[in-house]
Design an enzyme around this catalytic site. Sequence first.
Site, PDB file in Angstrom:
ATOM      1  NE  ARG A  23      -2.195  -1.360   3.471  1.00 43.62           N
ATOM      2  CZ  ARG A  23      -2.485  -0.947   4.690  1.00 43.62           C
ATOM      3  NH1 ARG A  23      -3.549  -0.199   4.903  1.00 43.62           N
ATOM      4  NH2 ARG A  23      -1.738  -1.272   5.718  1.00 43.62           N
ATOM      5  CG  ASN A  41      -4.208  -4.155   3.950  1.00 45.95           C
ATOM      6  OD1 ASN A  41      -3.665  -4.223   2.859  1.00 45.95           O
ATOM      7  ND2 ASN A  41      -3.523  -4.068   5.073  1.00 45.95           N
TER       8      ASN A  41
END
Length: 94
Positions: A23, A41
Amino acid sequence: MPGPTVVRFTARVVGRVQGVGFRDYVRTRGRRLGLVGTATNMPDGAVVVIAEGGAPACQNLARLLVTGHTPGWTDRVEVVWQRAQGDLADFRRK
């Protein structure tokens, strides 16, 4: 002369993409490309990336997700292209 067409894509990235800096990688690359969006997520281990901005920059980020030159590895990337919504202000990691 008008600027590039603004678009949005949502990508569901499946593989080893949680707990490996994926990320942060997406956020950094997205910001460098001048995009706004999120990298989130999911409970099933996937990461969902939403990005919006100029079409060439979005295509570049989507291509980076598919090539596998990311932290961890990707088994599958599903990309859906959409019209820009203008509801994002920065590139965030969620």
